[in-house]
Design a protein around this motif. Structure first.
Motif, mmCIF file in Angstrom:
data_model
loop_
_atom_site.group_PDB
_atom_site.id
_atom_site.type_symbol
_atom_site.label_atom_id
_atom_site.label_comp_id
_atom_site.label_asym_id
_atom_site.label_seq_id
_atom_site.Cartn_x
_atom_site.Cartn_y
_atom_site.Cartn_z
ATOM 1 N N ASP A 1 17.824 -12.381 4.177
ATOM 2 C CA ASP A 1 17.512 -10.541 4.220
ATOM 3 C C ASP A 1 18.911 -10.905 5.055
ATOM 4 O O ASP A 1 18.975 -11.606 6.020
ATOM 5 C CB ASP A 1 16.415 -11.291 5.023
ATOM 6 C CG ASP A 1 15.708 -9.608 5.409
ATOM 7 O OD1 ASP A 1 16.538 -8.518 5.306
ATOM 8 O OD2 ASP A 1 14.795 -10.119 5.806
ATOM 9 N N LYS B 1 14.796 -7.601 15.407
ATOM 10 C CA LYS B 1 13.641 -9.156 15.489
ATOM 11 C C LYS B 1 14.050 -9.969 16.466
ATOM 12 O O LYS B 1 15.162 -11.505 15.832
ATOM 13 C CB LYS B 1 13.793 -9.841 13.526
ATOM 14 C CG LYS B 1 12.838 -9.193 13.105
ATOM 15 C CD LYS B 1 12.302 -9.814 11.647
ATOM 16 C CE LYS B 1 13.708 -9.146 10.233
ATOM 17 N NZ LYS B 1 13.583 -10.021 9.323
ATOM 18 N N ILE C 1 1.205 -1.089 0.161
ATOM 19 C CA ILE C 1 -0.204 0.080 -0.014
ATOM 20 C C ILE C 1 0.950 1.285 -0.078
ATOM 21 O O ILE C 1 1.885 0.869 0.551
ATOM 22 C CB ILE C 1 -0.996 0.119 1.182
ATOM 23 C CG1 ILE C 1 -1.918 -0.940 1.291
ATOM 24 C CG2 ILE C 1 -1.551 1.276 1.084
ATOM 25 C CD1 ILE C 1 -3.160 -1.289 0.501
ATOM 26 N N ARG D 1 6.278 -2.482 10.086
ATOM 27 C CA ARG D 1 5.931 -3.094 11.121
ATOM 28 C C ARG D 1 5.603 -2.927 12.291
ATOM 29 O O ARG D 1 4.307 -3.235 12.415
ATOM 30 C CB ARG D 1 7.361 -4.108 11.318
ATOM 31 C CG ARG D 1 7.121 -5.591 12.018
ATOM 32 C CD ARG D 1 7.931 -6.301 12.179
ATOM 33 N NE ARG D 1 8.455 -7.222 11.250
ATOM 34 C CZ ARG D 1 8.838 -6.843 10.533
ATOM 35 N NH1 ARG D 1 10.043 -6.099 10.740
ATOM 36 N NH2 ARG D 1 9.472 -7.549 9.709
ATOM 37 N N SER E 1 14.432 -1.180 8.545
ATOM 38 C CA SER E 1 13.697 -2.360 9.616
ATOM 39 C C SER E 1 12.558 -1.881 9.048
ATOM 40 O O SER E 1 11.795 -1.321 9.657
ATOM 41 C CB SER E 1 14.074 -2.556 11.021
ATOM 42 O OG SER E 1 13.258 -3.848 11.588
ATOM 43 N N GLY E 2 11.572 -3.979 8.940
ATOM 44 C CA GLY E 2 9.951 -2.890 8.903
ATOM 45 C C GLY E 2 9.518 -2.184 7.408
ATOM 46 O O GLY E 2 8.242 -2.057 7.771
ATOM 47 N N THR E 3 10.289 -1.975 6.441
ATOM 48 C CA THR E 3 10.043 -0.763 5.321
ATOM 49 C C THR E 3 9.956 -1.394 4.634
ATOM 50 O O THR E 3 8.842 -1.264 3.519
ATOM 51 C CB THR E 3 11.246 -0.086 4.929
ATOM 52 O OG1 THR E 3 12.216 -0.805 4.841
ATOM 53 C CG2 THR E 3 11.556 1.086 5.736
ATOM 54 N N GLY E 4 9.807 -2.910 4.217
ATOM 55 C CA GLY E 4 8.550 -3.891 3.316
ATOM 56 C C GLY E 4 9.760 -4.662 2.185
ATOM 57 O O GLY E 4 9.381 -4.773 1.123
ATOM 58 N N LYS E 5 10.907 -4.950 2.326
ATOM 59 C CA LYS E 5 11.870 -5.149 2.333
ATOM 60 C C LYS E 5 11.744 -6.679 1.156
ATOM 61 O O LYS E 5 11.580 -6.881 0.748
ATOM 62 C CB LYS E 5 13.546 -5.568 2.638
ATOM 63 C CG LYS E 5 13.777 -4.197 2.920
ATOM 64 C CD LYS E 5 15.137 -4.276 3.606
ATOM 65 C CE LYS E 5 15.640 -4.882 4.545
ATOM 66 N NZ LYS E 5 14.653 -4.029 6.010
ATOM 67 N N GLU E 6 11.039 -7.739 1.793
ATOM 68 C CA GLU E 6 10.856 -8.885 2.206
ATOM 69 C C GLU E 6 9.545 -8.785 1.012
ATOM 70 O O GLU E 6 9.192 -9.769 0.214
ATOM 71 C CB GLU E 6 10.268 -10.059 3.378
ATOM 72 C CG GLU E 6 10.317 -11.169 2.677
ATOM 73 C CD GLU E 6 9.919 -12.451 4.294
ATOM 74 O OE1 GLU E 6 10.938 -11.714 5.157
ATOM 75 O OE2 GLU E 6 9.091 -13.225 3.951
ATOM 76 N N LEU E 7 8.877 -8.437 1.438
ATOM 77 C CA LEU E 7 7.031 -7.400 0.496
ATOM 78 C C LEU E 7 8.105 -7.404 -1.527
ATOM 79 O O LEU E 7 7.556 -7.819 -1.862
ATOM 80 C CB LEU E 7 7.222 -6.368 1.124
ATOM 81 C CG LEU E 7 5.303 -7.032 1.352
ATOM 82 C CD1 LEU E 7 4.824 -8.361 1.615
ATOM 83 C CD2 LEU E 7 4.190 -5.665 1.716
ATOM 84 N N LYS F 1 2.211 -1.790 11.500
ATOM 85 C CA LYS F 1 1.249 -2.345 11.856
ATOM 86 C C LYS F 1 0.696 -3.525 13.264
ATOM 87 O O LYS F 1 -0.669 -3.776 13.299
ATOM 88 C CB LYS F 1 1.549 -3.638 10.419
ATOM 89 C CG LYS F 1 0.325 -5.094 10.661
ATOM 90 C CD LYS F 1 1.438 -5.610 9.566
ATOM 91 C CE LYS F 1 1.216 -7.391 9.850
ATOM 92 N NZ LYS F 1 2.411 -7.975 8.913
HETATM 93 N N1 LIG Z 1 3.924 -0.603 2.042
HETATM 94 C C1 LIG Z 1 2.974 -2.348 2.369
HETATM 95 N N2 LIG Z 1 2.221 -2.212 2.293
HETATM 96 C C2 LIG Z 1 1.490 -3.513 3.088
HETATM 97 N N3 LIG Z 1 2.388 -3.938 3.904
HETATM 98 C C3 LIG Z 1 3.399 -3.516 4.077
HETATM 99 C C4 LIG Z 1 3.759 -2.371 3.439
HETATM 100 N N4 LIG Z 1 5.571 -2.258 3.469
HETATM 101 C C5 LIG Z 1 5.763 -3.621 4.947
HETATM 102 N N5 LIG Z 1 3.952 -4.367 5.089
HETATM 103 C C6 LIG Z 1 4.122 -5.262 6.410
HETATM 104 O O1 LIG Z 1 5.038 -4.622 7.547
HETATM 105 C C7 LIG Z 1 5.849 -6.163 8.112
HETATM 106 C C8 LIG Z 1 7.075 -5.842 7.881
HETATM 107 O O2 LIG Z 1 7.345 -5.926 6.091
HETATM 108 P P1 LIG Z 1 8.817 -6.284 6.168
HETATM 109 O O3 LIG Z 1 9.037 -8.354 6.907
HETATM 110 O O4 LIG Z 1 8.799 -6.741 4.498
HETATM 111 O O5 LIG Z 1 9.842 -5.733 6.229
HETATM 112 P P2 LIG Z 1 11.312 -5.707 5.896
HETATM 113 O O6 LIG Z 1 12.189 -4.590 5.399
HETATM 114 O O7 LIG Z 1 11.877 -7.205 5.781
HETATM 115 O O8 LIG Z 1 11.660 -6.088 7.783
HETATM 116 P P3 LIG Z 1 13.258 -6.088 8.313
HETATM 117 O O9 LIG Z 1 14.385 -5.895 8.004
HETATM 118 O O10 LIG Z 1 12.618 -6.457 9.906
HETATM 119 O O11 LIG Z 1 13.281 -7.849 7.121
HETATM 120 C C9 LIG Z 1 5.064 -6.782 7.140
HETATM 121 O O12 LIG Z 1 3.764 -7.105 7.793
HETATM 122 C C10 LIG Z 1 4.623 -5.910 5.579
HETATM 123 O O13 LIG Z 1 3.621 -6.855 5.028
#
Ligand SMILES: Nc1ncnc2c1ncn2[C@@H]1O[C@H](COP(=O)(O)OP(=O)(O)OP(=O)(O)O)[C@@H](O)[C@H]1O
Ligand SMILES: [Mg+2]
Length: 493
Positions: A266, A445, A168, A385, A197-203, A388
């Motif tokens: 990751d 984490k 989103i 994250r 962290s938590g910015t959505g890298k895995e997504l 959420k």
């Molecule tokens: N733009 C977005 N829209 C909706 N949900 C998101 C978005 N970005 C992140 N999320 C949600 O936020 C959470 C963290 O995302 P994600 O695991 O991809 O982050 P990350 O950058 O890999 O974190 P880390 O560095 O801790 O591994 C997940 O539950 C993901 O679904």
């Protein structure tokens, strides 16, 4: 049918069955009528039914214009009386820049065909035409055309919407990320995703995989920081049964698990020197050797890596191999932190409220103004994250249909942006420290070293601190995940 059978025997071409006929539209142009007739017949045998022919380049251009972008492939002779194949192609490309063209070239005029390729043709075939070769090139050209159409379509969708592949956002920064996903998905290059962290890298990694030609293969996500050093090799490369004491079964390892799919690493910045060297070797050779095995295994894996660190700085400091850095830093994608894209905050808040409300069977109709202000002004160190999690908490504790400031006062945000409740200082301090530690574990984490570093504590002292508050870092650790396509309830599009 009889003709088809005879043709099959004569030219040793296996006709495609009816299910594999292609919808692609081909414009075939040659001033030699015989070539038009025979090539058209052969194309039919290969499953291409939509073939329009023209014996003159001027007529061909008129047909192309009238078809209004519906021609996928132009097959044209190079040497024709009114206009050469290349000129025809260039005029058609002005109308449709994604058009694919294959030029027929006579013996001795290959330079002209090479020139046509430089000017935008997909390829050329020499006359007399080898039809097997032509069929192969047509297939590839049409594949490319379809890919370009798909990318154009996705780019349009991305431009219009605030949701893309489960992500989103409406800020220009997140839309730039959506666009990058669309652009890099079809190519095979290694991608490095940077972001806090938590910015959505895995997504993002997931979205790249599911929009790539590997989408039917596995997506294997590995958190490098969560695997103890001693187990890394075993986890990545696997072992054969009996490779060491305790190896009672064989293990295939992440690389082979991700064969024909995508391996997402990751926290790649946390890998040890030794593991960095091993990873580099696999990237170069695309081969791995499981422990206890004598021979190498070929692996066909696309690599996507992510890190919260500045890898180039780590290279300067000698903490990350330079050669590995250049291997993986092929296409970088930067996801900005949430505080730099405030337009996304309320949209995400709304999205998660909807999601958790449905999940928990609640009906929330109102969110008090203070709560919304709190969301808006908070700096979100744990990014999406954290947002959420806060929403999940608020929905869980809600009893009526309103999210009140009182409920909000118990969240980690409130600690940082709202006045404290009336409690003795010692108790307030304890509550604060516990929430602070919980937050830190959430962000890292459950990585004790990282959390200790952020808190400015030595590891041993930090242990004592979190044990005093009855916290267990294990509860915050994410396990590695393997997602196969069939596990996804629906593809993003
Ligand atoms: N733009 C977005 N829209 C909706 N949900 C998101 C978005 N970005 C992140 N999320 C949600 O936020 C959470 C963290 O995302 P994600 O695991 O991809 O982050 P990350 O950058 O890999 O974190 P880390 O560095 O801790 O591994 C997940 O539950 C993901 O679904
Ligand atoms: Mg991650």
């Amino acid at each position: 049918m009889r003709i088809e059978k005879e043709m099959t025997n004569t030219f040793n071409i296996r006709p495609m069955d009816k299910n594999t006929t292609s919808k692609a539209r081909i414009l075939l142009v040659d001033d030699d009528e015989d070539i038009l007739v025979t090539t058209r017949m052969r194309l039919k045998l290969f499953g291409y039914e939509n073939v329009i022919t023209a014996s003159d380049s001027i007529d061909a251009l008129k047909i192309f214009t009238d078809q209004e972008g519906k021609i996928d492939l132009l097959l044209s002779d190079q040497k024709m009386s009114n206009m050469s194949g290349q000129e025809l192609m260039e005029k058609c490309l002005e109308i449709d820049p994604d058009l694919q063209t294959i030029i027929f070239t006579a013996y001795g005029t290959i330079e002209k065909a090479v020139e046509a390729v430089k000017a935008g043709a997909f390829s050329y075939v020499e006359k007399p035409i080898n039809h097997e070769d032509l069929a192969l090139k047509i297939e590839k050209a049409i594949e490319k055309r379809e890919l370009l159409k798909k990318v154009a379509n996705l780019e349009r969708i991305v431009g219009e919407q605030f949701q893309f592949a489960n992500m989103i956002g409406t800020s220009s920064q997140i839309k730039a990320v959506f666009r990058q996903i669309v652009q890099v998905a079809p190519i095979e290059s290694t991608i490095t995703i940077y972001g806090e962290s938590g910015t959505g890298k895995e997504l993002v990694a997931n979205a790249i995989h599911f929009h790539s030609p590997r989408s039917k293969g596995p997506f294997v996500a590995v958190n490098c920081a969560a695997i103890p050093e001693t187990l890394l090799e075993d986890e990545f490369f696997g072992h054969v049964k009996g490779a060491y004491t305790g190896a009672v079964t064989s293990k295939i390892g992440f690389f082979r698990q991700a064969h024909k799919g995508t391996l997402f690493l990751d926290e790649v910045g946390e890998m040890s020197e030794a593991m960095q060297a091993k990873l580099l070797r696999v990237i170069e050779t695309r081969e791995i050797k499981p422990l206890g095995n004598d021979h190498m295994h070929q692996v066909d894996v696309r690599l996507i890596v992510a890190t919260q660190r500045d890898l180039s700085k780590m290279v300067e400091e000698g903490r990350f191999r330079e050669d590995l850095y250049y291997r993986i830093h092929v296409v970088p994608i930067n996801i900005p932190p949430l505080r730099e894209r405030p337009e996304d905050i309320l949209l995400l808040m709304q999205h998660f409220f909807k999601k958790y409300q449905t999940k928990m069977g609640k009906d929330i109709k109102r969110i008090e103004g203070d709560v919304i202000d709190g969301f808006r002004t908070y700096s979100w160190p744990g990014n999406v994250r954290e947002l959420k999690n806060v929403v999940e908490y608020l929905v869980a504790v809600s009893t009526g249909n309103t999210i009140t400031s009182a409920m909000f006062a118990n969240t980690s945000l409130a600690d940082s942006c709202l006045p404290q409740k009336k409690v003795p200082l010692r108790q307030a301090k304890d509550e604060f420290i516990k929430k602070y530690l919980e937050n830190l574990f959430m962000i890292t984490k459950g990585n004790v070293s990282k959390a200790a570093k952020s808190a400015g504590y030595y590891r041993a002292d930090f242990y004592k601190l979190f044990q005093k508050y009855d916290l267990d870092p294990k509860n915050y650790r994410g396990a590695k995940k393997v997602i196969k396509t069939e596990d996804m309830s629906s593809a993003p599009y």
